[in-house]
Design a protein around this motif. Sequence first.
Motif, PDB file in Angstrom:
ATOM      1  N   ARG A 116     -54.089  -1.611  -2.561  1.00  0.00           N
ATOM      2  CA  ARG A 116     -53.508  -0.339  -2.968  1.00  0.00           C
ATOM      3  C   ARG A 116     -53.878  -0.052  -4.423  1.00  0.00           C
ATOM      4  O   ARG A 116     -53.943  -0.970  -5.251  1.00  0.00           O
ATOM      5  CB  ARG A 116     -51.991  -0.393  -2.815  1.00  0.00           C
ATOM      6  N   GLN A 179     -55.960   3.747   4.781  1.00  0.00           N
ATOM      7  CA  GLN A 179     -54.794   4.631   4.713  1.00  0.00           C
ATOM      8  C   GLN A 179     -53.501   3.830   4.754  1.00  0.00           C
ATOM      9  O   GLN A 179     -52.539   4.132   4.036  1.00  0.00           O
ATOM     10  CB  GLN A 179     -54.827   5.631   5.867  1.00  0.00           C
ATOM     11  N   LEU A 180     -53.454   2.798   5.578  1.00  0.00           N
ATOM     12  CA  LEU A 180     -52.246   1.990   5.695  1.00  0.00           C
ATOM     13  C   LEU A 180     -52.036   1.136   4.444  1.00  0.00           C
ATOM     14  O   LEU A 180     -50.899   0.897   4.033  1.00  0.00           O
ATOM     15  CB  LEU A 180     -52.329   1.110   6.939  1.00  0.00           C
ATOM     16  N   GLN A 183     -50.592   3.340   1.791  1.00  0.00           N
ATOM     17  CA  GLN A 183     -49.167   3.591   2.031  1.00  0.00           C
ATOM     18  C   GLN A 183     -48.293   2.385   1.711  1.00  0.00           C
ATOM     19  O   GLN A 183     -47.071   2.464   1.777  1.00  0.00           O
ATOM     20  CB  GLN A 183     -48.958   3.991   3.495  1.00  0.00           C
ATOM     21  N   ARG A 185     -48.299  -0.465   3.419  1.00  0.00           N
ATOM     22  CA  ARG A 185     -47.886  -1.186   4.626  1.00  0.00           C
ATOM     23  C   ARG A 185     -48.563  -2.550   4.733  1.00  0.00           C
ATOM     24  O   ARG A 185     -48.054  -3.443   5.403  1.00  0.00           O
ATOM     25  CB  ARG A 185     -48.180  -0.337   5.858  1.00  0.00           C
TER      26      ARG A 185
END
Length: 259
Positions: A116, A179-180, A183, A185
Amino acid sequence: MKVPSYRASWLLLACVLSIPAVHAEPVQVMNSGGFSAAYKALQPEYERSSGDTLSTAWGPSMGESPQSIPNRLARGEPADVVIMVGYALDRLIAQGVVDPASRTDLADSRIGMVVRAGAYAPDISTVDALKKAMLQAESIAYSDSASGVYIERELLKKLDIEAAVKPKAHMVEKTPVGQLVAQGRYALGFQQVSELKPVAGVQLVGRLPEAVQSVTRFAAGVPFAAKHPEAGRKLIRFLASPQALPAVVASGMDPLPGQ
């Protein structure tokens, strides 16, 4: 000023009308993730130069999801071109779905890792560093296509960390892994570099060390059921041409040996 006669004007108009117009075709394309960024960058240029219009369905090269290219073709969805992992394309050729004479290699793709944006980025420049990063990560995600299959079935065994990592590792369907990770996750995300680079909110840490890297060759072909096979072949020639190479490399893919 001399005014053209009626007969001369008529002859000029007849000559103009006799010039054949470029015959534009609607081309149906099925494209998997690894070549997507390059394809999207090249699509406007190709449509301008060819006059053809590209309509695209997206899906993985393999897997059980309804969106996968083999499943789309099995349902009878139209396709003039399929762009996918080379060995998955070879299966479709063996099944009699894609014309073997149309098969064309496009580019090589390597696996990378993201975290991230703003998160700690562990070193993965060596095999030992990669092993340490995966053991220490709280969670790991990889795709259900070629890169994830390699990680789950081969890489964890090569690193001798399968028992420790499998419980916190997850194979993701449909959604891009980046994308995850963006986020929050998953802590680490693995996928083809060309699929990770376009994702906002993640930092590309790097590629897997070459000693444990898996190089996936992407290729294109024309299904036997194509409605516009010649237009499909023309598109494939363009995607494999030197003209397309800068966009392919910018997307995170690698040129074929000798290019």
